[in-house]
Design an enzyme around this catalytic site. Structure first.
Site, PDB file in Angstrom:
ATOM      1  N   HIS A  93      -8.953  14.031  -2.658  1.00 41.98           N
ATOM      2  CA  HIS A  93      -8.960  13.032  -1.590  1.00 41.98           C
ATOM      3  C   HIS A  93      -8.381  13.528  -0.271  1.00 41.98           C
ATOM      4  O   HIS A  93      -8.911  13.240   0.793  1.00 41.98           O
ATOM      5  CB  HIS A  93      -8.154  11.821  -2.071  1.00 41.98           C
ATOM      6  N   GLN A 108      -4.229  16.416  -2.652  1.00 45.77           N
ATOM      7  CA  GLN A 108      -4.050  15.089  -3.266  1.00 45.77           C
ATOM      8  C   GLN A 108      -5.322  14.597  -3.956  1.00 45.77           C
ATOM      9  O   GLN A 108      -6.413  14.706  -3.403  1.00 45.77           O
ATOM     10  CB  GLN A 108      -3.660  14.073  -2.193  1.00 45.77           C
ATOM     11  N   HIS A 162      -6.986  11.169  -5.462  1.00 43.51           N
ATOM     12  CA  HIS A 162      -6.830   9.717  -5.362  1.00 43.51           C
ATOM     13  C   HIS A 162      -7.212   9.088  -6.696  1.00 43.51           C
ATOM     14  O   HIS A 162      -8.252   9.435  -7.269  1.00 43.51           O
ATOM     15  CB  HIS A 162      -7.736   9.186  -4.249  1.00 43.51           C
ATOM     16  N   VAL A 165      -3.959   8.066   8.459  1.00 44.52           N
ATOM     17  CA  VAL A 165      -4.527   7.629   9.743  1.00 44.52           C
ATOM     18  C   VAL A 165      -3.404   7.408  10.739  1.00 44.52           C
ATOM     19  O   VAL A 165      -3.551   7.637  11.940  1.00 44.52           O
ATOM     20  CB  VAL A 165      -5.439   6.379   9.657  1.00 44.52           C
ATOM     21  N   LEU A 172     -14.645   6.559  -2.568  1.00 47.63           N
ATOM     22  CA  LEU A 172     -13.346   5.896  -2.706  1.00 47.63           C
ATOM     23  C   LEU A 172     -13.465   4.375  -2.722  1.00 47.63           C
ATOM     24  O   LEU A 172     -14.202   3.805  -1.934  1.00 47.63           O
ATOM     25  CB  LEU A 172     -12.447   6.282  -1.528  1.00 47.63           C
ATOM     26  N   PHE A 206       0.859  -1.192   0.000  1.00 40.43           N
ATOM     27  CA  PHE A 206       0.000   0.000   0.000  1.00 40.43           C
ATOM     28  C   PHE A 206       0.884   1.227   0.000  1.00 40.43           C
ATOM     29  O   PHE A 206       1.953   1.225   0.622  1.00 40.43           O
ATOM     30  CB  PHE A 206      -0.829  -0.028   1.300  1.00 40.43           C
ATOM     31  N   ARG A 224       1.035  12.935   0.293  1.00 41.59           N
ATOM     32  CA  ARG A 224       1.135  12.033   1.435  1.00 41.59           C
ATOM     33  C   ARG A 224       0.943  10.603   0.937  1.00 41.59           C
ATOM     34  O   ARG A 224       0.200  10.343  -0.010  1.00 41.59           O
ATOM     35  CB  ARG A 224       0.145  12.400   2.521  1.00 41.59           C
TER      36      ARG A 224
HETATM   37  C1  LIG Z   1     -12.634   7.731   1.829  1.00 48.71           C
HETATM   38  C2  LIG Z   1     -11.335   7.920   2.523  1.00 48.71           C
HETATM   39  C3  LIG Z   1     -10.551   6.821   2.840  1.00 48.71           C
HETATM   40  C4  LIG Z   1      -9.333   7.002   3.482  1.00 48.71           C
HETATM   41  N1  LIG Z   1      -8.554   5.902   3.747  1.00 48.71           N
HETATM   42  C5  LIG Z   1      -7.365   6.074   4.368  1.00 48.71           C
HETATM   43  C6  LIG Z   1      -6.526   4.965   4.652  1.00 48.71           C
HETATM   44  O1  LIG Z   1      -6.848   3.828   4.354  1.00 48.71           O
HETATM   45  N2  LIG Z   1      -5.355   5.198   5.276  1.00 48.71           N
HETATM   46  C7  LIG Z   1      -4.956   6.445   5.618  1.00 48.71           C
HETATM   47  O2  LIG Z   1      -3.875   6.593   6.171  1.00 48.71           O
HETATM   48  N3  LIG Z   1      -5.746   7.510   5.385  1.00 48.71           N
HETATM   49  C8  LIG Z   1      -6.932   7.352   4.765  1.00 48.71           C
HETATM   50  N4  LIG Z   1      -7.713   8.441   4.504  1.00 48.71           N
HETATM   51  C9  LIG Z   1      -7.364   9.737   5.090  1.00 48.71           C
HETATM   52  C10 LIG Z   1      -7.709   9.730   6.586  1.00 48.71           C
HETATM   53  O3  LIG Z   1      -8.823   8.922   6.809  1.00 48.71           O
HETATM   54  C11 LIG Z   1      -8.012  11.134   7.094  1.00 48.71           C
HETATM   55  O4  LIG Z   1      -6.999  11.993   6.704  1.00 48.71           O
HETATM   56  C12 LIG Z   1      -8.056  11.145   8.627  1.00 48.71           C
HETATM   57  O5  LIG Z   1      -8.887  10.132   9.112  1.00 48.71           O
HETATM   58  C13 LIG Z   1      -8.492  12.504   9.142  1.00 48.71           C
HETATM   59  O6  LIG Z   1      -8.634  12.414  10.537  1.00 48.71           O
HETATM   60  P1  LIG Z   1      -8.812  13.720  11.434  1.00 48.71           P
HETATM   61  O7  LIG Z   1      -8.900  13.234  12.837  1.00 48.71           O
HETATM   62  O8  LIG Z   1      -7.754  14.694  11.090  1.00 48.71           O
HETATM   63  O9  LIG Z   1     -10.191  14.337  10.965  1.00 48.71           O
HETATM   64  P2  LIG Z   1     -11.674  13.729  10.837  1.00 48.71           P
HETATM   65  O10 LIG Z   1     -11.750  12.272  11.096  1.00 48.71           O
HETATM   66  O11 LIG Z   1     -12.193  14.240   9.536  1.00 48.71           O
HETATM   67  O12 LIG Z   1     -12.426  14.419  12.023  1.00 48.71           O
HETATM   68  C14 LIG Z   1     -12.718  15.799  12.019  1.00 48.71           C
HETATM   69  C15 LIG Z   1     -13.548  16.102  13.233  1.00 48.71           C
HETATM   70  O13 LIG Z   1     -13.656  17.502  13.375  1.00 48.71           O
HETATM   71  C16 LIG Z   1     -14.999  17.857  13.653  1.00 48.71           C
HETATM   72  N5  LIG Z   1     -15.140  19.251  13.213  1.00 48.71           N
HETATM   73  C17 LIG Z   1     -14.820  19.772  12.019  1.00 48.71           C
HETATM   74  N6  LIG Z   1     -14.988  21.093  12.023  1.00 48.71           N
HETATM   75  C18 LIG Z   1     -15.417  21.427  13.257  1.00 48.71           C
HETATM   76  C19 LIG Z   1     -15.764  22.639  13.892  1.00 48.71           C
HETATM   77  N7  LIG Z   1     -15.660  23.795  13.262  1.00 48.71           N
HETATM   78  N8  LIG Z   1     -16.216  22.605  15.159  1.00 48.71           N
HETATM   79  C20 LIG Z   1     -16.327  21.427  15.835  1.00 48.71           C
HETATM   80  N9  LIG Z   1     -15.973  20.253  15.281  1.00 48.71           N
HETATM   81  C21 LIG Z   1     -15.530  20.261  14.019  1.00 48.71           C
HETATM   82  C22 LIG Z   1     -15.824  16.824  12.929  1.00 48.71           C
HETATM   83  O14 LIG Z   1     -17.091  16.701  13.506  1.00 48.71           O
HETATM   84  C23 LIG Z   1     -14.971  15.586  13.175  1.00 48.71           C
HETATM   85  O15 LIG Z   1     -15.281  15.035  14.429  1.00 48.71           O
HETATM   86  C24 LIG Z   1      -8.910   8.282   3.829  1.00 48.71           C
HETATM   87  C25 LIG Z   1      -9.685   9.390   3.510  1.00 48.71           C
HETATM   88  C26 LIG Z   1     -10.858   9.217   2.811  1.00 48.71           C
HETATM   89  C27 LIG Z   1     -11.589  10.414   2.371  1.00 48.71           C
END
Ligand SMILES: Cc1cc2nc3c(=O)[nH]c(=O)nc-3n(C[C@H](O)[C@H](O)[C@H](O)COP(=O)(O)OP(=O)(O)OC[C@H]3O[C@@H](n4cnc5c(N)ncnc54)[C@H](O)[C@@H]3O)c2cc1C
Length: 661
Positions: free
Chosen positions: A369, A255, A257, A411, A267, A141, A405
């Site tokens: 993505h 990015q 995808h 994740v 995705l 991957f 990235r």
């Molecule tokens: C379909 C998909 C599949 C993916 N698969 C992979 C993978 O297999 N491996 C990998 O490494 N990465 C993957 N990624 C990328 C990865 O999943 C994300 O980059 C990562 O999970 C983002 O996590 P985060 O905690 O930064 O944000 P998020 O999980 O997006 O959480 C954001 C949080 O902020 C809150 N929030 C937002 N704005 C506000 C606000 N103004 N006030 C209060 N709360 C707010 C939301 O409610 C949420 O709880 C994938 C992405 C996508 C789109």
């Protein structure tokens, strides 16, 4: 008006926010988490493919370690990342996977003996070692040298988010759901918390905190076709930008995808290609080996996306009533593999396309993505301009991703940054000089200011429709600031976005009490337009091609002029464009000086210091190797980083082939 006081305010309940909160709370800091949606519905849940950590358990991961992961990450970033941050990351990721295992993540495990896998279109047998029985497995991957991506079938984010969210419950950390932080409270130097809008009642309140940490995810919804959830509107990025002080880093680094299902953009994981899936054109021809002989379908995402779009431009796309696409063929993996290891992919194809991927090819085309750009921080996750403001996860530019990235690194970043930044936040809160003393009048003023802005949207004078403004913005971003970029297109994008931004002050909303979704849509659209301008202006100014930022008029990576990070600020509320500045990357401190990525074009212009630094690195390495120094000592001589790690996260990672003494 409500004011709530806490030590640490975390905005966002995805993987990064939740993990950061656990770290701060365990160090005795009172912590509150805010979220638009219930934590387990955060976008992290959608991550399918997996998490990179150099465990070296599977036979195809033999010889993997922090050094190999580091090199993959830096090359993947096209040398746009901060290398010391990448080092902190690769060292901590194996610890994060193991901690998650202890918290109940059901990682897919290794069964010793023979197993059949598809490599380069051929079915081959590989033999897992006896001593690896039951250990965490890894898949191919992210275009990495070694198989390093730990996974839970193809529901990795789902399993991780459940475990971390349950941990937050167990640690008694309150999560306030269905609220939105809409502005930071600050005095230009120090952040004191956030103004928060209750999305159900419409009421504004203030959370006052010693440390405010944003973990609000990506901004994919600035584009028309994206794999991101509808809540990924970049509201966290906006919080920092709108202070006028804090900067956003590399917003032009977006990015795409390769395998969004066509036309919806949902995705299907890179695990499809990692497990052996192939990309085919209209003739059923597997074209990637022709154009990327080294890595084929597993070159980095920016490269594969470009190759697919080029194939379509050559007239080899598959025509459909929604436009053109490429095929993803996973039929060769067989029914058992698809229904077990790619279960979500099977269901997505079944429910959204009516396609059975066991027998039929999947229509795919690149879709927005991941947002590499974000709130610029130093290695502790703290903003360089606004004391007490921290960021982690996709909304941050901690910067281990640079201009691309790697799959599986995101994740991993969320939990690793959560672990590290959470510790640094606790250190910050423990320092007596960081206690805050803020008159309530300042807090009330911020609430009143934000209320006045919201009221203006509903004062009955506007004639613009925010839905139209947003749709046009998404079209512009997709067509002009997408995979292939050209100077003239971007200039016109900037001027049109600026016009849309000005018009966003003239929208009309009904002044409903309570959950006024029309108002929410309107103010978010305005915030999104500001962000769109940071991307468009950054891309237009950067006259080179690096990672996912590809310019047809400047196709070469230019380390002599552009080995630097773009910083965007919105200095004055009345500005209609961001102010850009730049932060140099220092070649002389790099452990891995700039070179060829190992895939994609081999053309780049060197930085004047590259040859000197490369010679220095080679000399240190050769000398120390001759003296019998181990890889840790050599690494330390090239770019020391261990002192930056929080104490409890220092130390080596044990592997089957690298037992701890
Ligand atoms: C379909 C998909 C599949 C993916 N698969 C992979 C993978 O297999 N491996 C990998 O490494 N990465 C993957 N990624 C990328 C990865 O999943 C994300 O980059 C990562 O999970 C983002 O996590 P985060 O905690 O930064 O944000 P998020 O999980 O997006 O959480 C954001 C949080 O902020 C809150 N929030 C937002 N704005 C506000 C606000 N103004 N006030 C209060 N709360 C707010 C939301 O409610 C949420 O709880 C994938 C992405 C996508 C789109």
């Amino acid at each position: 008006m409500k004011i709530i006081y806490t030590d640490v305010l975390v905005v966002g309940a995805g993987l990064a926010g939740l993990r950061m909160a656990v770290a701060a709370k365990r160090r005795g800091q009172d912590t509150i988490i805010l979220s638009l949606v219930p934590p387990k519905r955060s976008h992290s849940k959608a991550a399918q493919g997996g998490m990179q950590a150099s465990l070296g358990n599977v036979i195809k991961g033999l010889g993997d370690n922090e050094d190999v992961h580091f090199a993959d990450t830096v090359k993947g970033s096209d040398w746009g990342c901060d290398q010391d941050v990448a080092r902190l990351f690769v060292n901590t990721s194996p610890k994060a996977v193991r901690e998650l295992a202890a918290w109940g993540v059901p990682w897919s495990r290794i069964t010793p003996g023979d197993r059949q896998v598809i490599i380069n279109g051929e079915r081959v047998t590989i033999t897992e070692r006896k001593e690896a029985a039951g250990l965490i497995g890894q898949r191919d991957f992210g275009g990495t040298k070694k198989w390093r991506t730990c996974f839970v079938s193809d529901g990795t984010g789902h399993a991780m988010l459940n475990a971390v969210s349950d941990r937050v419950i167990a640690e008694h950390i309150p999560v306030v759901e269905r609220v939105e932080a809409i502005a930071l409270i600050h005095d230009g130097k120090r952040c004191y918390g956030a103004v928060v809008r209750d999305l159900i009642t419409g009421e504004l309140m203030a959370y006052v905190s010693k440390a405010t940490a944003i973990a609000a995810g990506g901004a994919g919804r600035l584009f028309r076709v994206t794999t991101n959830a509808v809540i990924c509107e970049g509201t966290g990025h906006s919080l920092a930008l709108e202070t006028g002080v804090a900067t956003l880093g590399n917003m032009e680094a977006v990015q795409f995808h390769p395998t969004g299902i066509f036309p919806a953009g949902i995705l299907v994981t890179e695990g499809c290609r990692g497990d052996g899936g192939l990309l085919r054109d209209v003739d059923g021809h597997r074209f990637m080996p022709d154009v990327e002989p080294e890595k084929k379908e597993l070159a980095s995402r920016d490269v594969v996306s470009r190759r697919m779009e080029e194939r379509i431009a050559q007239g080899k796309g598959v025509k459909s009533r929604f436009g053109e696409h490429i095929w993803l063929d996973i039929t060769l993996l067989g029914e058992h593999h698809i229904k077990h290891n790619l279960r979500e992919v099977y269901e997505i194809c079944h429910y959204f396309l009516g396609v059975d991927p066991v027998k039929e090819w999947i229509p795919v085309r690149p879709a927005q993505h991941y947002t590499m750009g974000g709130i610029r921080t130093n290695y502790t996750g703290e903003s360089r301009q606004l004391k007490g403001l921290f960021a982690a996860g996709e909304c941050a530019c901690w910067d281990m991703h640079g201009f691309n990235r790697l799959g599986g690194n995101s994740v991993a970043e969320t939990v690793v940054a959560g672990m590290l930044v959470g510790e640094y936040i606790a250190d910050f809160c423990e320092k007596p000089e960081n206690v805050i003393d803020i008159p309530t009048s300042i807090v009330y003023d911020f609430i009143k200011r934000e209320q006045a802005k919201l009221d203006r949207f509903c004062d009955g004078h506007g004639s613009e429709d925010p839905a139209k403004l947003r749709a046009r913005m998404q079209d512009i971003m997709t067509s002009k600031i997408g995979i292939f970029r050209r100077g003239a297109d971007m200039e016109s994008a900037v001027s049109e976005l600026e016009d849309l931004y000005k018009r966003s002050f003239n929208v009309s909303c009904k002044p409903h009490l309570g959950a006024n979704t029309e108002l929410t849509y309107a103010y978010r659209t305005q915030k999104m337009l500001r962000l769109a301008l940071t991307i468009a202006c950054g891309a237009s100014a950067r006259t080179e091609s690096r990672g996912a930022h590809f310019r047809e008029d400047y196709p070469v990576r230019d380390d002599s002029k552009w080995l630097k990070r773009t910083l965007a600020a919105w200095k004055d509320e009345n500005d209609t464009l961001p102010t850009l500045s730049y932060e140099d990357l220092d070649v002389n401190k790099m452990e891995l000086p700039p070179g060829w990525r190992g895939y994609g074009a081999k053309n780049y212009i060197d930085h004047p210091d590259t040859a000197k630094r490369q010679a220095e690195v080679d000399e240190i390495r050769a000398k120390m190797e001759a003296e019998g120094a181990d890889r840790f000592a050599i690494q330390n001589a090239l770019m020391p980083y261990a002192h930056l790690l929080p104490k409890r996260l220092q130390g080596k990672n044990e592997r089957i082939d690298e037992p701890l003494a």
